[in-house]
Design an enzyme around this catalytic site. Structure first.
Site, PDB file in Angstrom:
ATOM      1  N   HIS A 182       0.823  -1.226   0.000  1.00 27.33           N
ATOM      2  CA  HIS A 182       0.000   0.000   0.000  1.00 27.33           C
ATOM      3  C   HIS A 182       0.852   1.270   0.000  1.00 27.33           C
ATOM      4  O   HIS A 182       0.422   2.310   0.514  1.00 27.33           O
ATOM      5  CB  HIS A 182      -0.939   0.050   1.212  1.00 27.33           C
ATOM      6  CG  HIS A 182      -1.673  -1.226   1.476  1.00 27.33           C
ATOM      7  ND1 HIS A 182      -2.905  -1.511   0.933  1.00 27.33           N
ATOM      8  CD2 HIS A 182      -1.326  -2.316   2.211  1.00 27.33           C
ATOM      9  CE1 HIS A 182      -3.301  -2.715   1.332  1.00 27.33           C
ATOM     10  NE2 HIS A 182      -2.355  -3.238   2.107  1.00 27.33           N
ATOM     11  N   SER A 303      14.507  20.999 -17.256  1.00 26.18           N
ATOM     12  CA  SER A 303      13.292  21.756 -17.517  1.00 26.18           C
ATOM     13  C   SER A 303      13.667  23.011 -18.295  1.00 26.18           C
ATOM     14  O   SER A 303      14.738  23.594 -18.079  1.00 26.18           O
ATOM     15  CB  SER A 303      12.646  22.143 -16.189  1.00 26.18           C
ATOM     16  OG  SER A 303      11.820  23.272 -16.370  1.00 26.18           O
ATOM     17  N   GLU A 316       9.461   7.639 -17.193  1.00 24.65           N
ATOM     18  CA  GLU A 316       8.114   8.174 -17.420  1.00 24.65           C
ATOM     19  C   GLU A 316       7.591   7.770 -18.797  1.00 24.65           C
ATOM     20  O   GLU A 316       6.429   7.392 -18.960  1.00 24.65           O
ATOM     21  CB  GLU A 316       8.110   9.696 -17.293  1.00 24.65           C
ATOM     22  CG  GLU A 316       8.213  10.180 -15.857  1.00 24.65           C
ATOM     23  CD  GLU A 316       8.347  11.693 -15.760  1.00 24.65           C
ATOM     24  OE1 GLU A 316       7.755  12.271 -14.857  1.00 24.65           O
ATOM     25  OE2 GLU A 316       9.055  12.301 -16.596  1.00 24.65           O
TER      26      GLU A 316
END
Ligand code: ARG
Length: 484
Positions: A182, A303, A316
């Site tokens: 979890h 970025s 990703e």
């Protein structure tokens, strides 16, 4: 027959004249004989598959060469004709290999383009190549040859990835970390154990690919368009030339079956699912919140606005591209579900889905392998994390069980101890024996030995457990199994 267009009028005039010269009307179409009008440009654009099926050319030529030899053996081609055709096909292959093949706008697919070029190079004899064959069994063959290659290659990539993961497990055999359920800290484990979990997943992936390969390794040529061939072709001979152990047993099935495409897409989907789960973990672990690992600079991007950013784009994208491969699997199943036997043009839609899934999975596998090869593990952060979070609570409960307390009662007592430790802001390991005995008189001096991360790990000493000696034994087995 009411024809209103002038082209139609011209066509019907020529049709009513004496037998036509045999020149096909839709220019450059091998099937033009039956047609009285040119194919609409929009239809040509809509039906062409050349842009993507050209990558099947090595298989198409390999299949055509085997077909020539089979026709020769059947007495349909003379030895000379067959040899000339084979030489011509080899020339065509060279042109394609070197990007010198002159594609024409009217080439409908790679099969037609190759035959057209062959005829240009060797003359009318080229027209004999397609004897006793249809593009339907031809494309079925090409696909199986392609799939066989792809599956073998991906199997190799999966093994290489497993080797790298086992290497990282070996290199980090003494690194402890929190194990999670979890996304909550649950019990400490060895990081090597965590890496080896992926090695097991990838072993199943490898086995699935091997199973697919066995089932798809069956030779369909000789099925003709749907019913078989009028020529006495020895299909087993064709199969032996192409290294297939057996031939398909039903021509209708052979030209309409794309099970292998679905199976391979399924196997690739599972691989991507595994890569995606690993990617998700790497993304989390590389975050400031975890700081468990550092991804190599060479595998990250920055970025355009925030100078401090180092983004985990590779994992990703692997996670993102997984959806694409699943989509192709669902698309393929949907493509097939309503198709009556046998071949239908819908089947042409199998290729883009398959090719994209294959390319995506191969890239992802290679990238994940390199990423894991260069992964930097922050051992101290992991060790600190493994000490926290009350992860030794189960050890306490199990200790009480060894003292004769039923597990449920032990669980409840330990729960109260955990609450106490939280209220005190002191981890379980820092509670004194006296304090523990306040919850149960069964606690003895030796309980303190249970309350260590290494102790907790090494007590999980069954096959499949995280005890160091079990993990090391599994690493040894895998190293042996994966040795080249
Ligand atoms: N390009 C087609 C395919 O990929 C093969 C052509 C079969 N065409 C036909 N009219 N039977 O499935």
């Amino acid at each position: 027959m009411a024809k209103s267009t002038s082209a139609g009028a011209r066509a019907s005039k020529s049709a009513s004249a004496a037998p036509r010269s045999g020149r096909a009307l839709p220019k450059g179409k091998a099937w033009g004989g039956r047609f009285a009008e040119q194919t609409d440009r929009l239809v040509e654009q809509f039906t062409t598959s050349l842009a993507y099926d050209r990558r099947l050319y090595p298989y198409d030529i390999q299949g055509s060469i085997a077909h020539c030899k089979t026709l020769e053996r059947a007495g349909v081609l003379t030895t000379r004709e067959s040899a000339q055709l084979v030489r011509g096909l080899e020339r065509v292959k060279l042109e394609l290999d070197h990007g010198r093949f002159p594609f024409l706008p009217q080439d409908e697919d790679i099969h037609m383009a190759i035959e057209r070029r062959l005829t240009e190079l060797i003359g009318p004899l080229g027209g004999k190549l397609h004897t006793g064959r249809s593009r339907n069994d031809q494309v079925a063959l090409d696909l199986r040859l392609f799939l066989r290659d792809v599956v073998s290659r991906v199997m190799g990539q999966v093994q290489e990835f497993r080797r790298v993961l086992v290497g990282q497990a070996r290199a980090h055999l003494d690194v402890v970390m929190p194990g999670y359920t979890h996304v909550q800290r649950a019990q400490p484990v060895l990081m090597a154990h965590h890496f080896l979990a992926y090695v097991e997943m990838l072993e199943r992936d490898w086995g699935r690919l091997r199973d697919c390969r066995t089932r798809l390794n069956v030779m369909p040529l000789g099925s003709g368009a749907l019913a078989g061939s009028n020529y006495p072709v020895d299909r087993r001979y064709t199969a032996s030339l192409l290294d297939f152990p057996s031939v398909t047993q039903n021509s209708l099935d052979a030209v309409s079956d794309r099970d292998a495409v679905v199976e391979v897409l399924g196997a690739l989907s599972l691989i991507m699912m595994h890569l995606s789960r690993l990617s998700e973990e790497l993304i989390l672990w590389a975050s400031q919140e975890f700081r468990y690992v550092d991804l190599p600079d060479t595998f990250c991007t920055g970025s355009s606005m925030m100078p401090q950013k180092k983004n985990p784009d590779v994992p990703e994208l692997v996670r993102g591209k997984t959806g694409r491969v699943y989509g192709h699997l669902m698309g393929m199943l949907t493509l097939l579900k309503g198709l009556p036997l046998s071949y239908n043009r819908d089947l042409q839609e199998d290729k883009e889905a398959l090719f994209d899934a294959v390319d995506t999975t191969e890239q992802s596998l290679v990238l994940c392998t390199e990423l894991m090869r260069r992964l930097v593990v922050n051992t101290t952060v992991l060790a600190e994390a493994a000490e926290g979070g009350g992860m030794l609570a189960t050890e306490l409960a199990d200790y009480l069980v060894t003292q004769g307390v039923p597990f449920r009662e032990a669980h409840s007592i330990t729960g109260q101890i955990v609450r106490f430790s939280l209220e005190q802001h002191r981890p379980l390991q820092q509670l004194t024996l006296k304090e523990l005995q306040g919850f149960s008189p069964r606690f003895g001096q030796d309980v303190l030995l249970c309350l260590t991360v290494r102790g907790a790990i090494n007590r999980k000493d069954q096959i499949g457990g995280t005890a160091r000696r079990r993990v090391e034994a599994r690493i040894k087995e895998l190293e042996k199994a994966l040795k080249g």
